[in-house]
Design a protein around this motif. Structure first.
Motif, PDB file in Angstrom:
ATOM      1  N   ASP A 147       0.924  -1.345   0.164  1.00 27.28           N
ATOM      2  CA  ASP A 147       0.017   0.003  -0.176  1.00 27.28           C
ATOM      3  C   ASP A 147       0.918   1.108  -0.002  1.00 27.28           C
ATOM      4  O   ASP A 147       2.126   1.074  -0.048  1.00 27.28           O
ATOM      5  N   ASP A 148       0.204   2.231   0.194  1.00 26.63           N
ATOM      6  CA  ASP A 148       1.032   3.616  -0.052  1.00 26.63           C
ATOM      7  C   ASP A 148       2.029   4.133   1.117  1.00 26.63           C
ATOM      8  O   ASP A 148       2.841   4.510   1.029  1.00 26.63           O
ATOM      9  N   SER A 149       1.886   3.366   2.176  1.00 28.63           N
ATOM     10  CA  SER A 149       2.522   3.285   3.423  1.00 28.63           C
ATOM     11  C   SER A 149       3.758   2.438   3.231  1.00 28.63           C
ATOM     12  O   SER A 149       4.758   2.608   4.198  1.00 28.63           O
ATOM     13  N   GLY A 150       3.772   1.451   2.218  1.00 26.08           N
ATOM     14  CA  GLY A 150       4.636   0.755   1.995  1.00 26.08           C
ATOM     15  C   GLY A 150       4.582  -0.735   2.998  1.00 26.08           C
ATOM     16  O   GLY A 150       5.291  -1.682   2.669  1.00 26.08           O
ATOM     17  N   ALA A 151       3.356  -0.767   3.490  1.00 26.36           N
ATOM     18  CA  ALA A 151       3.021  -2.090   4.035  1.00 26.36           C
ATOM     19  C   ALA A 151       2.636  -3.385   3.139  1.00 26.36           C
ATOM     20  O   ALA A 151       2.039  -2.790   1.943  1.00 26.36           O
ATOM     21  N   TYR A 157       0.632  -5.914   1.051  1.00 28.44           N
ATOM     22  CA  TYR A 157      -0.615  -6.065   0.687  1.00 28.44           C
ATOM     23  C   TYR A 157      -0.843  -7.554   0.744  1.00 28.44           C
ATOM     24  O   TYR A 157      -0.489  -8.185  -0.064  1.00 28.44           O
TER      25      TYR A 157
END
Length: 451
Positions: A108-112, A114
């Motif tokens: 995701d955009d936070s880098g976490a 998916y």
């Protein structure tokens, strides 16, 4: 990672013939999906700035959106970030112009991560092993058929040497391997370029059927990568030689199916095989791992047999299992403990067809084995032969039963994250419903005027 990116960019700079790349993720069905990008965008892709919709992971086998998929309709079909997996850059030499594959997985955009990404599911299981100081060592065996691509239904290919169409079984035939040496040589060369550790090749039981084994590696994520890349490579090289490569579980109703057998052992932090106790029977820990595999097997059959055609392979007397059973040096059961030196003691999991997603298969196997090890589950007594007359639990006999078992299975819920489980169930239900609406030619021929 920055040094690795620099190495890739340097390699690309040395290959002026490569003008485009393929940035791709692996979907739930094991199909690579992604984008053709100009080589000038390589840095953008390598640095995780390329975007792709989450829904690319959850398409059905025909590439259609899954009805009701939360990743499509409730989020506006949002994009995720494509993070490079770190697996080099993989030259492709069977396309019209040279290119290369850049394997990615979604975040995701936070880098976490998916968690609907099948590769992420396997990575989570391996993190659990690592937390215990354990490392699975994994190898795979994949079977496939060569078929004539001009035929509507599968038929054997024409031998490049004799000019005759293959029409009979040829198990372990050296002559058949020799006849297709050009094709096999090109597979090995392409695998060498992609650092896929291919081992032995044999002619298998069916007409134009082959098996190529991949070597053991102490990185199950890499082993799954290798299997995905190997299938893509075989298909590409086959087309280059005028064939089609078929990894369907059962392309011929009356001939052998295509299996995907997985061998694994587990090393402790000192590099010792925890399945080895110096005996032919293997350690208690190995038997606990088998106990976990058996406990989760029926619930996870949908992973090993994910398609309508898959259940044609799981038949008695076919070298494909139908019962939840294990045994020593027994190829008739689901879990085989091969013989040989005790230092190489390992488990062979024989349920999966070659049509399955390698990331999900290894996650299901290694996740179930870890449950067995942690809870010291007993596998019961080993089985000899097919276990005829024994009261053995059975695998789900059909696709609908497997979907239901996967959905309700508590072991499966421990192995796979909810977002992936829900998407996989929805995908398989949609595919099942589509098959139910299509009436086969054989049904029409049988019933049209006779009932």
């Amino acid at each position: 990672m920055s040094d690795a990116i620099a190495d890739v960019l340097k390699w690309l700079d040395s290959r002026k013939d490569i003008q485009s790349l393929r940035a791709a993720v692996c979907d739930l069905n094991g199909i690579m999906r992604g984008k053709r990008i100009p080589v000038e965008q390589a840095r953008k892709a390598l640095e995780g700035k390329l975007r792709m919709p989450y829904s690319a992971i959850g398409l059905d086998i025909w590439g259609e959106d899954i009805e009701g998929n939360a990743q499509v309709f409730s989020t506006g079909d949002a994009d995720g970030l494509c993070h490079w997996t770190g697996r080099g850059i993989l030259p492709v030499n069977w396309t019209a112009h040279p290119t290369a594959l850049l394997p990615v997985w979604l975040a995701d955009d936070s880098g976490a991560p998916y968690l609907g990404d099948p590769r992420r599911a396997l990575a989570r299981i391996l993190d659990r092993y690592a937390a215990l100081g354990l490392t699975p060592v994994t190898a795979t065996e994949l079977e496939f058929y060569l078929v004539d691509p001009t035929s509507q239904r599968p038929v054997g290919p024409v031998s490049p040497v004799t000019g005759r169409r293959l029409d009979s079984d040829a198990a372990l035939s050296i002559d058949e391997v020799d006849d297709f040496e050009g094709f096999i040589h090109d597979i090995y060369e392409a695998c060498r370029m992609q650092d896929i550790p291919v081992d032995t090749a044999i002619a298998e039981n069916g007409v134009g059927q082959f098996e190529i084994n991949l070597n053991h590696v102490p990185d199950a994520l890499r082993a799954a990568d290798d299997a995905v890349l190997f299938k893509r490579t075989v298909k590409g090289i086959a087309r280059k030689h005028g064939f089609a490569a078929c990894f369907m579980a059962k392309p011929y109703g009356e001939r052998a199916g295509n299996g995907f057998h997985v061998h694994f052992s587990v090393l402790d932090k000192d590099g010792r095989n925890i399945f080895d106790d110096g005996s032919d029977q293997g350690s208690d820990t190995m038997r606990h791992a088998v106990g976990g595999l058996l406990a989760a097997m029926a619930q996870s059959t949908l992973v090993f047999a994910p398609h309508f055609n898959s259940y044609r392979r799981l038949r008695p007397r076919s070298y494909a299992p139908t019962a939840v059973a294990w045994g020593y040096e027994n190829r008739m059961v689901a879990i085989r403990i091969p013989g040989g030196p005790s230092a190489a003691r390992r488990i062979e999991h024989r349920v999966s067809g070659a049509d399955a997603n390698p990331y999900l298969v290894l996650a299901a196997i290694l996740g179930a084995a870890l449950i067995g090890i942690e809870r010291q589950l007993s596998p019961g007594e080993p089985t000899g032969g097919e276990g005829q007359g024994l009261a053995l639990a059975k695998l789900p006999p059909d696709w609908a039963s497997a979907i239901a078992a996967f959905e309700s299975g508590p072991r499966v819920a421990e192995i796979f994250p909810d977002v992936l489980r829900d998407a996989f169930i929805a995908c398989k239900r949609q595919e099942l419903n589509t098959f139910a609406l299509n009436v086969s030619d054989f049904e029409i021929e049988t019933y049209l005027e006779s009932v």
